[in-house]
Design a protein around this motif. Structure first.
Motif, PDB file in Angstrom:
ATOM      1  N   ASP A  91       0.860  -1.178   0.000  1.00 16.84           N
ATOM      2  CA  ASP A  91       0.000   0.000   0.000  1.00 16.84           C
ATOM      3  C   ASP A  91       0.896   1.228   0.000  1.00 16.84           C
ATOM      4  N   LEU A  92       0.304   2.371  -0.203  1.00 15.83           N
ATOM      5  CA  LEU A  92       1.082   3.597  -0.312  1.00 15.83           C
ATOM      6  C   LEU A  92       1.840   3.888   0.976  1.00 15.83           C
ATOM      7  N   ASP A  93       1.191   3.669   2.116  1.00 17.50           N
ATOM      8  CA  ASP A  93       1.826   3.969   3.396  1.00 17.50           C
ATOM      9  C   ASP A  93       3.094   3.144   3.599  1.00 17.50           C
ATOM     10  N   THR A  94       3.034   1.842   3.279  1.00 20.34           N
ATOM     11  CA  THR A  94       4.197   0.980   3.438  1.00 20.34           C
ATOM     12  C   THR A  94       5.324   1.408   2.511  1.00 20.34           C
ATOM     13  N   LEU A 107      10.015  -3.995  -2.796  1.00 23.53           N
ATOM     14  CA  LEU A 107       9.699  -5.112  -3.689  1.00 23.53           C
ATOM     15  C   LEU A 107       8.386  -5.765  -3.273  1.00 23.53           C
ATOM     16  N   PRO A 108       7.284  -5.426  -3.951  1.00 21.17           N
ATOM     17  CA  PRO A 108       6.000  -6.045  -3.605  1.00 21.17           C
ATOM     18  C   PRO A 108       5.967  -7.517  -4.009  1.00 21.17           C
ATOM     19  N   LYS A 109       5.284  -8.327  -3.195  1.00 23.06           N
ATOM     20  CA  LYS A 109       5.039  -9.728  -3.529  1.00 23.06           C
ATOM     21  C   LYS A 109       3.672  -9.843  -4.201  1.00 23.06           C
ATOM     22  N   ALA A 152      -3.297  -4.659  -6.633  1.00 20.66           N
ATOM     23  CA  ALA A 152      -2.908  -5.192  -7.934  1.00 20.66           C
ATOM     24  C   ALA A 152      -1.470  -4.782  -8.250  1.00 20.66           C
ATOM     25  N   PRO A 153      -0.749  -5.596  -9.032  1.00 21.17           N
ATOM     26  CA  PRO A 153       0.647  -5.263  -9.384  1.00 21.17           C
ATOM     27  C   PRO A 153       0.802  -3.882 -10.003  1.00 21.17           C
ATOM     28  N   ALA A 154      -0.147  -3.474 -10.844  1.00 21.06           N
ATOM     29  CA  ALA A 154      -0.046  -2.164 -11.483  1.00 21.06           C
ATOM     30  C   ALA A 154      -0.110  -1.037 -10.448  1.00 21.06           C
ATOM     31  N   MET A 155      -0.910  -1.213  -9.395  1.00 16.69           N
ATOM     32  CA  MET A 155      -0.983  -0.200  -8.342  1.00 16.69           C
ATOM     33  C   MET A 155       0.237  -0.260  -7.432  1.00 16.69           C
ATOM     34  N   GLN A 156       0.795  -1.441  -7.244  1.00 16.81           N
ATOM     35  CA  GLN A 156       2.020  -1.558  -6.447  1.00 16.81           C
ATOM     36  C   GLN A 156       3.149  -0.770  -7.094  1.00 16.81           C
ATOM     37  N   GLU A 157       3.173  -0.754  -8.428  1.00 13.38           N
ATOM     38  CA  GLU A 157       4.193   0.033  -9.123  1.00 13.38           C
ATOM     39  C   GLU A 157       3.949   1.523  -8.899  1.00 13.38           C
ATOM     40  N   VAL A 158       2.682   1.954  -8.862  1.00 17.82           N
ATOM     41  CA  VAL A 158       2.369   3.357  -8.561  1.00 17.82           C
ATOM     42  C   VAL A 158       2.865   3.703  -7.160  1.00 17.82           C
ATOM     43  N   ARG A 160       5.240   2.273  -5.466  1.00 15.77           N
ATOM     44  CA  ARG A 160       6.702   2.245  -5.430  1.00 15.77           C
ATOM     45  C   ARG A 160       7.277   3.569  -5.947  1.00 15.77           C
ATOM     46  N   ILE A 161       6.720   4.070  -7.049  1.00 16.72           N
ATOM     47  CA  ILE A 161       7.215   5.331  -7.604  1.00 16.72           C
ATOM     48  C   ILE A 161       6.898   6.488  -6.670  1.00 16.72           C
TER      49      ILE A 161
END
Length: 477
Positions: A91-94, A107-109, A152-158, A160-161
């Motif tokens: 999530d964004l907070d993490t 690195l999201p799982k 979702a993986p696509a949001m995990q990339e958001v 991360r950035i």
């Protein structure tokens, strides 16, 4: 004369999940590293003096100590040890807290094993070179909750950035369809930045008439044009010390693009009809639903301005690209709307959740939230069933039409396979697989503007996997 000893890098893998430890240890088996696996941060810390790590991979959620506290304990011993934070609860907070705590990477799982190995190699190279990140990030809570939801993986990339760039005063370009939440992402960038105490000023350039947009952005002096009866402060001055969010930047007229580029380069501008330059200290965050590279090719957007805006690009995925997030979003908005309207919170039946997850959602999150408002007001019982949905969603043909994994591509593929086999040929899968992969890769590269990392995310791969595939398919030639 003493011989210089060659140091073998030591990699720590710290995770209470045995399968993660096994997979990573096996993947590193052929690498020139000493690999140490631990199921507990406390156990790992006891081994520090005997096996000081060159790089650490740590989970976030563990029973005896969380990963961020563990990273702090490692950095108390040696600030230059790179720590890669892994999490299955992205999530964004993490993400933000990971980078604020000086994580080397987030690195999201589930992750691509090639991507994980690449990160480890980069971390070890950083450690052996003596490099250390000089950015100092303050642990400051945002002024308001950042309601950006997604697993979702696509949001995990958001996430991360956002975590990586939130404390950096750089220009950001946000891409995404209408209704995906681009302004929420812009607000998050502001709230997490050192400018959070300053103003956040938003302007939709497509919503302002062309003849008024210049005055709206830069302000005007009294008498500058017919109807200018007094001085007006523009959005640039209003946003001084904070963030200016320019939505739908692709619709900005070319002559104003020239003025915007000058402000970005010089940090100063003139009000319409003004003679004195005005200095401004503003961070620009721009957003668009359009393909900016295509606008440049069409001569509708300045290439040099795109370079200035596109320092960091964030692709906000469409809702149909993150279907696993739909139940999460529905529950969040059902609770939010019930509180806002002072009504009882409704719960969706599993059947309704599955049905909503199959729809295409052309209006994206904005459309989904409107549905949640409608259901909060109109659903008769505490539990929402299929018959409680609006009539336009209950039309049976729409179910098959909305199922993007349906016959629109499966039937042509089936016909091709039948024709292939009826011709007496063999190796059906061997022939079909590279063709399908090439089509999917080309689509992902086109959707991401040929950005490899983003294309890999769209495909559900790691960057290294995408590179390996394009090389094998001869696409890099």
């Amino acid at each position: 004369m003493s011989e210089e000893l060659e140091i073998t890098p030591v990699v720590w893998i710290v995770d209470d999940d045995a399968s993660i430890r096994w997979v990573l240890e096996a993947a590193l088996e052929d690498k020139p590293y000493v690999v140490k696996v631990f199921d507990s941060p406390l156990t790992a810390l006891k081994s520090f003096d005997e096996f000081p790590p060159s790089a650490v991979l740590s989970d976030v959620r563990m029973p005896d100590m969380d990963g961020l506290t563990f990273m702090e304990a490692i950095h108390e011993k040696d600030k230059q040890i790179p720590v890669i934070i892994m999490t299955a609860h992205a999530d964004l907070d993490t993400a933000v807290k990971s980078y604020q705590s000086r994580a080397f990477e987030y690195l999201p799982k589930p992750f691509d094993i090639d991507e994980a190995i690449s990160l480890i190699e980069r971390a070890i190279k950083r450690h052996l070179s003596g490099g250390v990140t000089r950015i100092r990030r303050s642990r400051r809570a945002s002024k308001q909750p950042l309601n950006i939801i997604g697993a979702a993986p696509a949001m995990q990339e958001v996430f991360r950035i956002l975590g990586r760039v939130s404390q950096l005063d750089v220009t950001v370009l946000i891409n995404g369809e209408t209704g995906t939440g681009k302004e929420l992402v812009a607000q998050a960038l502001h709230e997490l930045s050192p400018r959070s105490e300053g103003p956040f000023v938003a302007l939709n350039t497509a919503a302002i008439p062309r003849e008024l947009l210049e005055s709206e952005l830069f302000g005007h002096e009294k008498g500058a044009f017919t109807g200018a009866h007094s001085q007006r402060i523009g959005r640039f001055e209003q946003a001084d010390g904070g963030t200016l969010f320019l939505d739908e930047i692709g619709d900005m007229p070319v002559d104003l693009q020239t003025r915007l580029l000058r402000v970005l380069n010089d940090g100063s501008f003139y009000r319409v009809g003004g003679r004195n330059p005005i200095n401004t200290n503003v961070r620009i965050v721009a957003a668009t639903h359009q393909n900016m590279e295509q606008l440049v090719r069409d001569g509708r957007f300045r290439e040099d301005l795109l370079y200035r805006l596109n320092i960091i690009r964030i692709k906000v995925p469409a809702l149909r690209e993150r279907r696993e997030d739909i139940p999460l979003l529905v529950r969040f908005y059902m609770e939010l709307e019930a509180k806002a309207l002072g009504l009882e919170e409704k719960q969706l039946s599993k059947e309704v959740e599955n049905f909503l997850s199959s729809l295409p959602w052309p209006g994206n999150v904005r459309q989904l939230r409107s549905l949640c408002t409608w259901l909060t007001i109109m659903a008769p019982d505490k539990t929402v069933y299929l018959e409680d949905l609006p009539l336009e969603l209950q039309d049976p043909p729409s179910v098959s039409e909305c199922d993007q994994s349906g016959d629109d591509w499966e039937q042509p593929l089936k016909r091709w396979a039948d024709k292939f086999l009826s011709s007496g040929r063999e190796g059906l899968h061997t022939v079909a697989e590279p063709i399908m992969e090439k089509v999917l890769i080309e689509a992902a590269l086109k959707a991401s503007g040929n950005h490899r990392q983003k294309a890999a995310v769209l495909l559900g791969w790691g960057r290294n996997t995408l590179t390996r595939k394009t090389q094998a398919l001869g696409m890099d030639d």
